[in-house]
Design a protein around this motif. Structure first.
Motif, PDB file in Angstrom:
ATOM      1  N   GLU A 268      28.428  36.504  22.173  1.00 39.17           N
ATOM      2  CA  GLU A 268      28.523  36.687  23.617  1.00 39.17           C
ATOM      3  C   GLU A 268      27.153  36.811  24.291  1.00 39.17           C
ATOM      4  N   SER A 269      27.159  37.151  25.584  1.00 43.48           N
ATOM      5  CA  SER A 269      25.944  37.140  26.390  1.00 43.48           C
ATOM      6  C   SER A 269      25.279  38.512  26.415  1.00 43.48           C
ATOM      7  N   ASP A 270      24.120  38.575  27.080  1.00 47.52           N
ATOM      8  CA  ASP A 270      23.429  39.861  27.200  1.00 47.52           C
ATOM      9  C   ASP A 270      23.569  40.463  28.587  1.00 47.52           C
ATOM     10  N   LEU A 271      24.226  39.738  29.515  1.00 44.46           N
ATOM     11  CA  LEU A 271      24.476  40.213  30.879  1.00 44.46           C
ATOM     12  C   LEU A 271      23.188  40.596  31.614  1.00 44.46           C
ATOM     13  N   GLY A 272      22.066  40.081  31.122  1.00 41.63           N
ATOM     14  CA  GLY A 272      20.792  40.382  31.766  1.00 41.63           C
ATOM     15  C   GLY A 272      20.228  41.750  31.417  1.00 41.63           C
ATOM     16  N   ILE A 273      20.830  42.434  30.440  1.00 42.43           N
ATOM     17  CA  ILE A 273      20.355  43.750  30.014  1.00 42.43           C
ATOM     18  C   ILE A 273      19.221  43.555  29.017  1.00 42.43           C
ATOM     19  N   SER A 274      18.032  44.011  29.362  1.00 43.99           N
ATOM     20  CA  SER A 274      16.843  43.669  28.566  1.00 43.99           C
ATOM     21  C   SER A 274      16.944  44.164  27.125  1.00 43.99           C
ATOM     22  N   GLY A 275      17.433  45.379  26.916  1.00 42.73           N
ATOM     23  CA  GLY A 275      17.552  45.900  25.555  1.00 42.73           C
ATOM     24  C   GLY A 275      18.518  45.097  24.720  1.00 42.73           C
ATOM     25  N   LEU A 276      19.613  44.678  25.332  1.00 41.51           N
ATOM     26  CA  LEU A 276      20.606  43.868  24.633  1.00 41.51           C
ATOM     27  C   LEU A 276      20.049  42.490  24.330  1.00 41.51           C
ATOM     28  N   ARG A 277      19.264  41.959  25.246  1.00 39.03           N
ATOM     29  CA  ARG A 277      18.643  40.643  25.033  1.00 39.03           C
ATOM     30  C   ARG A 277      17.690  40.679  23.840  1.00 39.03           C
ATOM     31  N   LYS A 278      16.883  41.731  23.763  1.00 38.61           N
ATOM     32  CA  LYS A 278      15.954  41.864  22.637  1.00 38.61           C
ATOM     33  C   LYS A 278      16.707  41.976  21.318  1.00 38.61           C
ATOM     34  N   ALA A 279      17.790  42.746  21.326  1.00 37.38           N
ATOM     35  CA  ALA A 279      18.578  42.931  20.102  1.00 37.38           C
ATOM     36  C   ALA A 279      19.190  41.618  19.641  1.00 37.38           C
ATOM     37  N   LYS A 280      19.675  40.816  20.575  1.00 41.20           N
ATOM     38  CA  LYS A 280      20.310  39.551  20.208  1.00 41.20           C
ATOM     39  C   LYS A 280      19.269  38.529  19.743  1.00 41.20           C
ATOM     40  N   LEU A 281      18.110  38.523  20.370  1.00 44.68           N
ATOM     41  CA  LEU A 281      17.052  37.602  19.958  1.00 44.68           C
ATOM     42  C   LEU A 281      16.505  37.958  18.577  1.00 44.68           C
ATOM     43  N   ARG A 282      16.582  39.225  18.216  1.00 51.61           N
ATOM     44  CA  ARG A 282      16.083  39.687  16.921  1.00 51.61           C
ATOM     45  C   ARG A 282      16.812  39.008  15.758  1.00 51.61           C
ATOM     46  N   TYR A 283      18.015  38.533  16.035  1.00 53.34           N
ATOM     47  CA  TYR A 283      18.805  37.874  14.982  1.00 53.34           C
ATOM     48  C   TYR A 283      18.637  36.348  14.993  1.00 53.34           C
ATOM     49  N   HIS A 284      17.750  35.834  15.838  1.00 55.85           N
ATOM     50  CA  HIS A 284      17.359  34.423  15.828  1.00 55.85           C
ATOM     51  C   HIS A 284      18.562  33.477  16.006  1.00 55.85           C
ATOM     52  N   PRO A 285      19.071  33.372  17.241  1.00 57.72           N
ATOM     53  CA  PRO A 285      20.213  32.486  17.489  1.00 57.72           C
ATOM     54  C   PRO A 285      19.913  31.034  17.140  1.00 57.72           C
ATOM     55  N   HIS A 286      20.930  30.343  16.660  1.00 56.66           N
ATOM     56  CA  HIS A 286      20.821  28.911  16.360  1.00 56.66           C
ATOM     57  C   HIS A 286      20.793  28.098  17.653  1.00 56.66           C
ATOM     58  N   HIS A 287      21.639  28.490  18.612  1.00 56.07           N
ATOM     59  CA  HIS A 287      21.644  27.849  19.921  1.00 56.07           C
ATOM     60  C   HIS A 287      22.341  28.760  20.925  1.00 56.07           C
TER      61      HIS A 287
END
Length: 304
Positions: A268-287
């Motif tokens: 799912e998305s990060d809803l523009g929440i910076s902490g959530l965005r960092k956490a999701k990027l930490r797992y290196h999305p494929h796309h």
């Protein structure tokens, strides 16, 4: 002419209809799923219309109504009707949302004057299931270390979520909400209501789930479903903060279960929440699952 009276509320009784339609038109964005709609209905107030073999979704939150583009056979006349209605009833600057890239290209052919803008806050993160399950290489070294630390520190068990342990999960959600002070956070208050609905209606929805039991108590849960032929969707993931690393463990355990079923996992998305965005990027999305919104223009008399 398409109007508001053509729409009716999305309810649990509509599950078979949505499953039939999405079997013909598989979805890639989690917000369009039947599960998401019924779980978040208390806040988003989803409605739908079925016109010319097309499904048209509407959601109203905070008194603002937005439409989704038609899901079905390409129909330029219907698309124009949806745009007209969205502009007519939507008080928001972006009255038509969650437009996938292919539909966005088609809409520009229908009307080159449309202003379609990327909605970054609703881009969804998609990972290779194998990456989340195995966490290979140096880029996942820190996450692997935190998981190993958790496994050494805590006696724990992994269990499927079933009607039999549902009461324990409700108790877990109360603890989680207290730890996050949900009553002081508008977003979390609505989210906990959505998770609670999912647990209450577990057998009526296409959901599966895992829990981590630390000692005798539930310490984390995940709820997920098959989104399409090659992707699973993680709807909810919650963990008690006193167990360091537990989110990373429930993430890895869920992926380990799904890796033999699907190639990708949509978180799912990060809803523009910076902490959530960092956490999701930490797992290196494929796309990313990209989506666009129709932006209302100052001088844009779109009357069909």
């Amino acid at each position: 002419m398409l109007g508001q009276t053509d729409f009716k509320p999305v309810t649990l009784a509509d599950r078979a209809f949505f499953e039939r339609h999405y079997a013909l038109y598989p979805q890639t964005h989690g917000d369009n799923t039947f599960t998401s709609m019924v779980c978040w209905n208390h806040f988003m107030h989803y409605q739908y219309a079925y016109v010319n073999e097309n499904l048209i979704l509407s959601c109203t939150a905070g008194g603002v109504t937005r439409l989704h583009p038609p899901i079905g056979p390409r129909d330029p006349a219907l698309m124009r009707e949806v745009i007209r209605l969205a502009l007519e009833i939507g008080d928001d600057n972006k009255p038509l949302i969650l437009i996938d890239p292919e539909t966005a290209k088609w809409m520009k052919k229908v009307d080159p004057d449309l202003l379609l803008v990327p909605d970054l806050n609703h881009f969804e993160y998609v990972y290779r299931a194998l990456d989340l399950a195995e966490l290979p290489g140096k880029k996942y070294l820190k996450i692997r270390s935190q998981i190993n630390k958790f496994r050494k520190k805590y006696r724990h068990l992994i269990e499927p979520i079933t009607p039999e342990n549902r009461k324990e999960i409700v108790e877990f959600l109360v603890k989680w909400c207290e730890s996050k002070k949900c009553e002081e956070n508008y977003t979390l208050a609505h989210e906990i209501e959505a998770v609670s609905y999912a647990i209450e209606h577990l057998t009526e929805l296409p959901l599966r789930g895992l829990l981590i039991r630390v000692g005798s108590q539930v310490g984390a849960i995940s709820l997920f479903e098959r989104l399409n032929a090659n992707t699973a969707l993680i709807h909810f993931e919650k963990g008690l903060p006193e167990y360091e690393g537990i989110y990373k463990v429930i993430n890895a355990e869920t992926a380990a279960l799904l890796v033999n079923e699907v190639e990708y996992i949509n978180r799912e998305s990060d809803l523009g929440i910076s902490g959530l965005r960092k956490a999701k990027l930490r797992y290196h999305p494929h796309h990313m699952v990209e989506v666009y919104s129709l932006k209302r223009q100052t001088c844009f008399p779109y009357i069909i």
